[in-house]
Design an enzyme around this catalytic site. Sequence first.
Site, PDB file in Angstrom:
ATOM      1  N   ASN A  15      21.489  34.870 -90.645  1.00 27.92           N
ATOM      2  CA  ASN A  15      20.423  35.115 -91.627  1.00 27.92           C
ATOM      3  C   ASN A  15      20.212  36.609 -91.845  1.00 27.92           C
ATOM      4  OD1 ASN A  15      18.945  32.690 -92.829  1.00 27.92           O
ATOM      5  ND2 ASN A  15      19.250  32.053 -90.711  1.00 27.92           N
ATOM      6  N   ILE A  95       8.036  32.608 -78.956  1.00 22.37           N
ATOM      7  CA  ILE A  95       6.777  32.395 -79.668  1.00 22.37           C
ATOM      8  C   ILE A  95       6.002  33.715 -79.661  1.00 22.37           C
ATOM      9  CG2 ILE A  95       4.561  31.188 -79.534  1.00 22.37           C
ATOM     10  CD1 ILE A  95       6.271  28.861 -78.240  1.00 22.37           C
ATOM     11  N   LEU A  96       5.408  34.045 -80.804  1.00 20.11           N
ATOM     12  CA  LEU A  96       4.617  35.280 -80.894  1.00 20.11           C
ATOM     13  C   LEU A  96       3.170  35.000 -80.508  1.00 20.11           C
ATOM     14  CD1 LEU A  96       6.072  36.618 -84.255  1.00 20.11           C
ATOM     15  CD2 LEU A  96       6.696  37.326 -81.938  1.00 20.11           C
ATOM     16  N   ASN A 110       9.074  33.141 -91.126  1.00 20.75           N
ATOM     17  CA  ASN A 110      10.129  32.523 -90.318  1.00 20.75           C
ATOM     18  C   ASN A 110      10.938  31.575 -91.192  1.00 20.75           C
ATOM     19  OD1 ASN A 110      11.516  31.751 -87.890  1.00 20.75           O
ATOM     20  ND2 ASN A 110      10.302  29.869 -87.863  1.00 20.75           N
ATOM     21  N   HIS A 112      13.081  27.987 -90.873  1.00 22.78           N
ATOM     22  CA  HIS A 112      13.250  26.843 -89.970  1.00 22.78           C
ATOM     23  C   HIS A 112      14.244  25.867 -90.592  1.00 22.78           C
ATOM     24  CE1 HIS A 112      12.171  24.127 -86.756  1.00 22.78           C
ATOM     25  NE2 HIS A 112      12.103  23.161 -87.648  1.00 22.78           N
ATOM     26  N   VAL A 147       3.400  26.412 -83.423  1.00 23.67           N
ATOM     27  CA  VAL A 147       4.871  26.475 -83.509  1.00 23.67           C
ATOM     28  C   VAL A 147       5.305  25.772 -84.802  1.00 23.67           C
ATOM     29  CG1 VAL A 147       7.040  25.766 -82.427  1.00 23.67           C
ATOM     30  CG2 VAL A 147       5.123  26.509 -80.999  1.00 23.67           C
TER      31      VAL A 147
HETATM   32  C1  GAR Z   1      18.896  29.372 -87.984  1.00 22.64           C
HETATM   33  O1  GAR Z   1      19.441  28.118 -88.309  1.00 22.64           O
HETATM   34  C2  GAR Z   1      17.383  29.328 -88.038  1.00 22.64           C
HETATM   35  O2  GAR Z   1      16.906  28.498 -89.042  1.00 22.64           O
HETATM   36  C3  GAR Z   1      17.065  28.780 -86.670  1.00 22.64           C
HETATM   37  O3  GAR Z   1      17.946  29.439 -85.816  1.00 22.64           O
HETATM   38  C4  GAR Z   1      19.153  29.717 -86.516  1.00 22.64           C
HETATM   39  C5  GAR Z   1      19.461  31.178 -86.328  1.00 22.64           C
HETATM   40  O4  GAR Z   1      20.728  31.442 -86.861  1.00 22.64           O
HETATM   41  N1  GAR Z   1      15.692  29.030 -86.318  1.00 22.64           N
HETATM   42  C6  GAR Z   1      14.940  28.154 -85.670  1.00 22.64           C
HETATM   43  O5  GAR Z   1      15.363  27.083 -85.263  1.00 22.64           O
HETATM   44  C7  GAR Z   1      13.515  28.581 -85.453  1.00 22.64           C
HETATM   45  N2  GAR Z   1      12.719  27.490 -85.036  1.00 22.64           N
HETATM   46  P1  GAR Z   1      21.162  32.945 -87.176  1.00 22.64           P
HETATM   47  O6  GAR Z   1      20.936  33.754 -85.890  1.00 22.64           O
HETATM   48  O7  GAR Z   1      22.628  32.816 -87.499  1.00 22.64           O
HETATM   49  O8  GAR Z   1      20.339  33.440 -88.328  1.00 22.64           O
END
Ligand code: GAR
Length: 212
Positions: A15, A95-96, A110, A112, A147
């Site tokens: 991301n 978690i913040l 964020n 998700h 969360v």
């Molecule tokens: C992503 O799929 C993001 O949506 C998820 O972690 C991955 C990070 O990938 N986040 C969560 O699950 C938060 N609850 P990346 O490091 O390649 O961006």
Amino acid sequence: MEFPIGVLVSGRGSNLEAILLHIKEGKLNVEVVAVISDNEDARALKIAEEYGVDGYYIPCIEKKTALVGEAERKYIELFQKKGVKLVVLAGFMRILKKDFLTAFKGRIINIHPALLPSFKGLNAQKQAFEYGVKISGCTVHFIDEGVDTGPIILQEPVPVFDDDSVDTLSRRILKHEHEIYSRAIQLFSEGRLKIEDRRVRIIAGSTEEERS
Ligand code: GAR
């Protein structure tokens, strides 16, 4: 200077990479002024370096699942020093807590990998797959004390096919994450997101194209 954002990461960094690529291509008009990782080996730190962005490894030893104590203070100070106006969580696995939330109130978002409020927490794609949903997706939302509970900014549905695995579904969702996250960041930077209780209203853009 473009609108300054700070990004928090823990791992792969796809991301972050999409955000930096969109900036480079002129599709997203913000500047990543700092990337902080709680994990020294995060690929995300290498990506920051490749794009010439300041990356910092700041460990948090007190707790595994939350950002607390000395580390929390350092994260806040660094982002404040850099003039961060929006904090972007990109696969940050902690978690913040109150101090951080107060320092950047209403300015933390964020991504998700599910359609909230379904499948909160870890391994959301696996949760959705095992539940048997026909449509999953991804959500960009503001962070609050809970969360994955903050007001929703953008969501994108993604179909689940009969021959999917958790892996193929996750990859399909990820492509959409990369698109909607930049869109949400751009909207925030333009001051076009208005939180009204739980709803986030998107204020219309000024061009004809955006209004159509
Ligand atoms: C992503 O799929 C993001 O949506 C998820 O972690 C991955 C990070 O990938 N986040 C969560 O699950 C938060 N609850 P990346 O490091 O390649 O961006």
